[in-house]
Design a protein around this motif. Sequence first.
Motif, PDB file in Angstrom:
ATOM      1  N   HIS A  78       3.989  -8.888  -0.073  1.00 36.12           N
ATOM      2  CA  HIS A  78       3.140  -8.464   1.037  1.00 36.12           C
ATOM      3  C   HIS A  78       2.219  -7.334   0.599  1.00 36.12           C
ATOM      4  O   HIS A  78       2.306  -6.853  -0.525  1.00 36.12           O
ATOM      5  CB  HIS A  78       3.967  -8.092   2.265  1.00 36.12           C
ATOM      6  CG  HIS A  78       4.872  -6.908   2.086  1.00 36.12           C
ATOM      7  ND1 HIS A  78       5.958  -6.903   1.237  1.00 36.12           N
ATOM      8  CD2 HIS A  78       4.847  -5.681   2.658  1.00 36.12           C
ATOM      9  CE1 HIS A  78       6.561  -5.727   1.307  1.00 36.12           C
ATOM     10  NE2 HIS A  78       5.916  -4.971   2.145  1.00 36.12           N
ATOM     11  N   HIS A  80       1.679  -4.159   1.595  1.00 37.24           N
ATOM     12  CA  HIS A  80       1.984  -2.718   1.584  1.00 37.24           C
ATOM     13  C   HIS A  80       1.792  -2.134   0.182  1.00 37.24           C
ATOM     14  O   HIS A  80       2.162  -2.746  -0.812  1.00 37.24           O
ATOM     15  CB  HIS A  80       3.435  -2.475   2.024  1.00 37.24           C
ATOM     16  CG  HIS A  80       3.578  -2.245   3.503  1.00 37.24           C
ATOM     17  ND1 HIS A  80       4.729  -2.554   4.182  1.00 37.24           N
ATOM     18  CD2 HIS A  80       2.714  -1.721   4.414  1.00 37.24           C
ATOM     19  CE1 HIS A  80       4.568  -2.226   5.468  1.00 37.24           C
ATOM     20  NE2 HIS A  80       3.362  -1.733   5.627  1.00 37.24           N
ATOM     21  N   ASP A  82       3.314   0.120  -1.506  1.00 37.00           N
ATOM     22  CA  ASP A  82       4.479   0.276  -2.389  1.00 37.00           C
ATOM     23  C   ASP A  82       4.894  -1.063  -3.024  1.00 37.00           C
ATOM     24  O   ASP A  82       5.811  -1.114  -3.843  1.00 37.00           O
ATOM     25  CB  ASP A  82       5.660   0.945  -1.677  1.00 37.00           C
ATOM     26  CG  ASP A  82       6.163   0.165  -0.488  1.00 37.00           C
ATOM     27  OD1 ASP A  82       5.354  -0.442   0.227  1.00 37.00           O
ATOM     28  OD2 ASP A  82       7.397   0.148  -0.262  1.00 37.00           O
ATOM     29  N   HIS A  83       4.187  -2.141  -2.666  1.00 40.15           N
ATOM     30  CA  HIS A  83       4.396  -3.448  -3.304  1.00 40.15           C
ATOM     31  C   HIS A  83       3.149  -3.945  -4.037  1.00 40.15           C
ATOM     32  O   HIS A  83       3.222  -4.902  -4.794  1.00 40.15           O
ATOM     33  CB  HIS A  83       4.822  -4.495  -2.260  1.00 40.15           C
ATOM     34  CG  HIS A  83       6.162  -4.205  -1.673  1.00 40.15           C
ATOM     35  ND1 HIS A  83       7.298  -4.906  -1.996  1.00 40.15           N
ATOM     36  CD2 HIS A  83       6.559  -3.236  -0.807  1.00 40.15           C
ATOM     37  CE1 HIS A  83       8.327  -4.404  -1.353  1.00 40.15           C
ATOM     38  NE2 HIS A  83       7.909  -3.385  -0.616  1.00 40.15           N
ATOM     39  N   HIS A 179       8.089  -8.319   9.290  1.00 44.81           N
ATOM     40  CA  HIS A 179       7.698  -7.052   8.638  1.00 44.81           C
ATOM     41  C   HIS A 179       6.269  -6.610   8.937  1.00 44.81           C
ATOM     42  O   HIS A 179       6.066  -5.719   9.746  1.00 44.81           O
ATOM     43  CB  HIS A 179       7.958  -7.158   7.147  1.00 44.81           C
ATOM     44  CG  HIS A 179       7.781  -5.867   6.413  1.00 44.81           C
ATOM     45  ND1 HIS A 179       8.475  -4.733   6.746  1.00 44.81           N
ATOM     46  CD2 HIS A 179       6.976  -5.531   5.358  1.00 44.81           C
ATOM     47  CE1 HIS A 179       8.100  -3.751   5.933  1.00 44.81           C
ATOM     48  NE2 HIS A 179       7.205  -4.206   5.096  1.00 44.81           N
ATOM     49  N   ASP A 204      10.123  -7.238   1.778  1.00 43.53           N
ATOM     50  CA  ASP A 204      10.613  -6.422   2.889  1.00 43.53           C
ATOM     51  C   ASP A 204      10.841  -7.348   4.072  1.00 43.53           C
ATOM     52  O   ASP A 204       9.943  -8.093   4.451  1.00 43.53           O
ATOM     53  CB  ASP A 204       9.581  -5.344   3.263  1.00 43.53           C
ATOM     54  CG  ASP A 204       9.544  -4.226   2.240  1.00 43.53           C
ATOM     55  OD1 ASP A 204      10.317  -4.287   1.256  1.00 43.53           O
ATOM     56  OD2 ASP A 204       8.745  -3.287   2.419  1.00 43.53           O
TER      57      ASP A 204
END
Length: 496
Positions: A78, A80, A82-83, A179, A204
Motif C-alpha cells: 500500500h 503509506h 513507511d511501506h 486499512h 497492514d
Amino acid sequence: MSAKPKRGFRRLEQDQLARLTFLGAAGEVTGSAYLLETQHARVLFDCGMHQGDRRSRALNSRRFEFDPGELDAVVLTHAHIDHSGLLPKLVRDGFRGKIHLTIPSGALLGVLLRDSAHIHEQDTKHENRRRSRQGKRALAPLYETPDAERALDRLVLHPFDRVERLAEGLRVRFVRAGHILGAASIECWVNSETVERKVVFSGDLGRRREPLLLPPEAPRAADLVLLESTYGDRDHKDLDATVEELAHALRESTRNGGNVLIPVFAVGRAQEVLHYIAVLESAGRIPELPVYLDSPMAIRASALYQRNADCLQSNSGGARCTVREPRQLTLVPSPQESIALNEQRGIVILSASGMCEGGRIMHHLRHNLWRPSTDIVIVGFQARGTLGRALVDGASNVRIFGERITVAARVHTLGGFSAHAGQTELVEWVTPMIDSGACVALVHGEVDKRAALAARLSGRTRAPIWQPLRRDRVLLRERGEPVGFESAADESARKR
Ligand SMILES: [Zn+2]
C-alpha cells in the motif's frame, strides 16, 4: 535477468526455491522491506521509509543492502510512506524495473511520494541554513521531486484478485486488506518444474469493520505468512462507542462557542472523521457544524476516496457508496485561507499532521490552545515524544515554534478509530493459513507487541511463530521441510 549474484545477493543452493530476507519492519513498525530472491528474479516487497525516532535519518540515508540496479521488480502492499517512502531513492540509486501495486494505491502513491519529496527538500533547505551559519557543509536531501516523479513513471497498476505473472516461476495476487484506500495483502507463488510454494505478505491489515473500506480478506492457505503485529497485544474499542464519543465531544464543544481542532492523518482518518460528522448530522445527533478541511493533501486524498467507490462498503443495500461529507464543509487549499481561519470562532478545523508534529495544525494550536473555549479532539495514535502525545497526557503548557503556550483547551481522546486490526482480528485473519500448515513470521510490530501476538498464536499451532530481526532469512525449499528459518546472528557467529 542476470543470474550472477551482485552486491547483497547470494546464489541460491540447488534445492532452494527462494530466499526471503527481512530488511526492515523487523521488531519495529516502519521501514517495511522484504527481499525475495528466486532462481530467476529478485523482487522487493515494499520499500518503506523509517520514521519516528532519531535513528531514522541514518537508516534512511544509508546505502541499500543490495544493488538496486540488479533488482527486477518491486511489489507494494500500500501507499503509506513507511511501506513506499524509499522508492524515489531506489530509482535514483539505479533501480530500472517496474513497481507493481493496485490501481487505487497508484493514485494515492502519487500524492504521498510528491509530498514526501517536498518535505525532504524543505527540511534540508531549513537545516542547511542553520548549518551554513555554523560554518558546516550543506547536506543533500534524501531525495527530490524529480526522483519521486521517476519512481511514479515506473508504476504498473493491477486490479484486486487477479493472478499476475511477475517473472518466470513467480506470480502474485493482490487481495483486499482494508486499512487505507488501495491497501492489499499479497499472495505470492514461487514454483520450479516440480513444486510450488506460497508466501503471503499481510501488509497492514485494517479492521474487520472499517468505517469506509471493504474489510480485509484472508487467503486460505500458505506455506509462509508474514503477518503484521502493530496491535498484536490488544483489541480496539468498539467503533460504535467511538462514534458516540465523537458525537459527545462535538456536542459539548459547540456549546462553549470556541473552535474545535481535530488533528488528522491526511489519508484515511480525515475522510473517516468527515464521514462520521456527516452521518451524525443527518441523524440529528449533532447540530450542523461549519467544518474546515485545512490540508492540501487531505483534500487530494478525499477526492481519491470519492473516485474509488468500488473500494468502499455498501452501507445502504446496494446503493452507490460515497464517502459522505458534512453539509457545511469548506476545503482550505491555500495558506492564505488557512491563516484567515485565525479570526474565526465556533468552527471545526480538521488539519494535519495527525500527531501535531508539523503542518498547518501547529498554527491552529498556537492560536487556540490557550483559550478555555477551545476543544481538541484526538482521533489517532500519538507516538511517545510528539506534541499530540503531550496533549493527551495532560501537559499544562507546550512549546510551539519556540514559544511556550499554556494549554487551557479541553482535550478529548477517542480511542477506537484505528486503521489496524486488533489482536483478535489478526488471529482470525491468519487462522485459516495456520490450519493449512503455514509457518508465521511476525513483522511490523514493536518487540513487546509481537511477542504478545506470538504467545497468543503459539497456543494454536505446532508450526513455528518467528519474530525475525533485520537480515534474518527464510528459505523456501524444493524438498524436505518446505520452509526454514536462518538467523543472521547465528550465521555471523558461524563465520567468526
Ligand atoms: Zn499502512
